[in-house]
Design an enzyme around this catalytic site. Sequence first.
Site, PDB file in Angstrom:
ATOM      1  N   GLU A  70       0.813  -1.210   0.000  1.00 31.33           N
ATOM      2  CA  GLU A  70       0.000   0.000   0.000  1.00 31.33           C
ATOM      3  C   GLU A  70       0.847   1.261   0.000  1.00 31.33           C
ATOM      4  OE1 GLU A  70      -2.446   3.367   1.507  1.00 31.33           O
ATOM      5  OE2 GLU A  70      -0.565   2.544   2.294  1.00 31.33           O
ATOM      6  N   GLU A  71       1.936   1.266   0.772  1.00 27.76           N
ATOM      7  CA  GLU A  71       2.746   2.483   0.896  1.00 27.76           C
ATOM      8  C   GLU A  71       3.437   2.867  -0.416  1.00 27.76           C
ATOM      9  OE1 GLU A  71       2.629   4.574   3.123  1.00 27.76           O
ATOM     10  OE2 GLU A  71       2.130   3.643   5.029  1.00 27.76           O
TER      11      GLU A  71
END
Length: 371
Positions: free
Chosen positions: A244-245
Amino acid sequence: MKEFKVEQAENREYIESMGELAEQAIDKMQEICEIGSPSGFTHELENKVMAELKELGFKPWQSVKRGVWCCLDKNCSQADAKPEDDALLLAAHIDTLGLMVRYIKPNGKIRLTIIGGYPYNYVEQENVTVVTRSGKRYEGSVHLTNPAVHATREANSKLRNDETMELILDEQVESAEDVRALGIEIGDYVILESRARRSGDGFFKSRHLDDKASAAMLLVLAREVAEGRLNPAKKVYIYFSNYEEVGNGAAAGHPVGIRDMIAVDMGVVGDDLETNEYKLSICPKDSSGPYDYFLTDELIKLAEKRELEYCLDIYPFYVSDASCAREAGYDYRFALCGTGVARSHGYERIHKRGVQATIGLLHALIAGEEA
């Protein structure tokens, strides 16, 4: 601070029970925050999540890129997904910010590159661990290239970037050859120390509460389902994404039959935002665009029905796993919520009250409560 009051006796009992789950969730946060998992190097935490879900009697599985999926039904596996399921997906991410070895300098110090989006000064003076490809671990810390104030007048004014900051190993190395003799090489991951701890009156501080706070809540709710204290009204999936990051956590690998996806991520605390550490934050829009109006409305009405401490906020510099799945073309209704997290991408802080409200909303969603 204005005292928060709950009017209905039924809701007071409900929120009190959510307080017990919040305590369990904070314990779980402490546990998983201490497991390093920067994007691309999440396998240790993936294995832990898989083992916990299996121990509870579920049949979790991993996608090709190792995101962890689980249906909250002990009789349900990956093969049981059907297009007509009308399922709910709750997603949190277990990957975090981090660093990587970019270059080993001739003097034995290390130039870094960042993983995820955050200012370099957020890692200044931090303790870190370098993990080699062979699994060896070496401690060090991140500093300006000339950090001593008795040796320079530039410490206040110098920009913090990958040219002016470096990793200094806690090893007796004086050359690139010395460093490589330890097994350290370009591309090795550098994990930031979490400094996770309870503090003061209900606070919890740590790096990477974005989004390990939400992941911990999903694990606690999975235990509630497994032990029969929470009964899903329909098929519910939980998903622990691991990229996600860096923008592609929930882009692929979904089972069929999902109708609604809620990203359970951090609520942003800022000067022009309503969110604080004591509240559940519901986000109608972030920088990727608006979330589904009607699903967001259901979250709002359910929070009001249960008299949860909540607020609405627009996040100006934010995208979520739901944004990622939407852009990948999944035809769902999408929403975003989470507990308020202060100092995002730095040394973050939450409060039990915010966790209590957030886990209360998630509990009600899994139970299928009508708003």
